[in-house]
Scaffold this motif. Sequence first.
Motif: not given
Lengths: 265, 323
Positions: B99, B103-104, B106, B110, B114, B117-118, B121, B151
């Motif tokens: 989460e 959140t970070t 978004r 992104y 995306d 996906k990120r 990763e 993060l």
Amino acid sequence: MESNRSFFVQLQVLTKRMVLRVVRRPLAELPNLIISAFFLFVYDGALGGVFGGTASGTPFDFANGNFINFILPVSIVSASLSGAASGIYLVEDIESGVFKRYQSMPISRWAIILAPMNVGALRVLLQAGLILLIGKFIGADPEVGNVGFLIVLSLAFIWGMGFAGYSVAAGVKSGSSQGAQAATFLFFPAIFLAPTFVPREQLKGWLETAAAYNPTTYVIEGMRSVMVQGWELDILFRGYLAATSFAVITLTLAVISARKATEKA
Amino acid sequence: MLAVDVKNIKKTFVTKQETVEAVKDVSFQVEQGEIFGLLGPNGAGKSTTILMLTTLLSITKGEASILGLDIVTKDKEVREKIGVALQDTGIDNLLTGKELFFTTCRLWGYSKKDSEKRTMELLELVGLTEAADRRVKTYSGGMKRRLDLGLSLVHSPDILFLDEPTTGLDPGSRRVLWEEIKRLRDNGVTIILTTQYLEEADELADRLAIIDEGLVVAEGTSDELKASIGGDVITFSFENDSDLKNAKNVLNDAIEDKDQLRITVENGAAKIPSFINDLNKNGIIVSSVSASKPTLDDVFLEVTGYRLEGSAGSDSSNELEVK
């Protein structure tokens, strides 16, 4: 990759994050809700017999035969104090360093400040809504019909946002969650220096004077007007005016203190 | 183009009670793709310097740029280029690792797809895939630091600022984080890190600056700094305090370090006999003597006059002890 850094997306993401925090600490939500419900049951139990239906035709018949209608606004005002959690949420982020992380990112500072206030607003609506439901269940029946519940809820919302602003200002100023928590001490003068148990005309001496200067008085009277008396537009207007003025003042203070908090030292 | 160019920055905090010069005069340059270390004790001004460079604190005087962008006038653009993991940037303990990444992502702009996906990763990158759905409050200290690092990498920054990234970690977790930091450097990320651990500065930093009391007192590669104090370090121990004091008068260039004297000379092992001879002539009994190659610890002692708290002392690997 697609990029959308609009203010509204940021506000929505930050609000959602804070809602998750609230949901994951359900016990923190209970005390204020329980106190508000407790007021409703205890005051109705203790005073309903005196000022309820049996008071019909006596000088104590200010509840128009239904004391729940009369006392419900006190519980709603108490529930609306849950908006004060906004300041606590924000200061928790400052204390934990999450606030600083967001400041190091290209995020609107207003989104950072408004997110906890959004959650405070949701909290007010939820808690006041639950108290209204309980009230309805045990016999509340607005004189103006069910629309009265919506009016009471809207007044509670504005009043709660006032407390949200106050707690944010107090919390940011003090820099600690205890400072924000201290904001809730306003509860006692706010609710007890007001026509809590009887109409203002029946208060005496200094309490009558204090109640006249306490904005809570006008909010409670506004709510009571639709619950007990019917469409008394001047009383209702004074209720909205008191709640809105309080909210505007405290939200301005919140914005000023939050601006200082987000400025570079 | 330089990754970071800092020219004579200064930070003064003024309160009603006092004025504190947290950073008096700090200058350094960092090339792209290198790890640059700021080494110093608590209160030296390292974190304040980092806060200024990451645009979180205003500069009282001087100027600095990140990839050619002035950090005062182009602060928004600077934030796009940097990743930040500060000592006091917090992590929301009530959310899960997944989460937090989502959140970070978004917040960095992104899209939802995306971001998902990120998130996967980055969880993979910092080795937290298995713990992704656990709340952060259940993470160990090392996992939290890796999460913090992850993060700060969400938007693939060119430059990463890490403020004491391994403080409080056990040796194993510290090693894991070091490897990840090196891997990032190898992938082209410029890293500026502060540390109060000599070993960390030696292991990680391609170049480093020693900061003490708000000033840069030495700068260079670890080898350059060690070479700068020249030759070998000879350490003398004595039977009693009186001998220590007298010895200091005989060995004028020696630095007192707790109950020892240390002197830096060329070809130290060969010079030990003559030093002992001089001391004996003055009635001073040497209880032990050793010669070693200079360490960062010695460099720190040389340029600041004191040791970093908790430092290991001389490097025993090259030690020659004479009793």
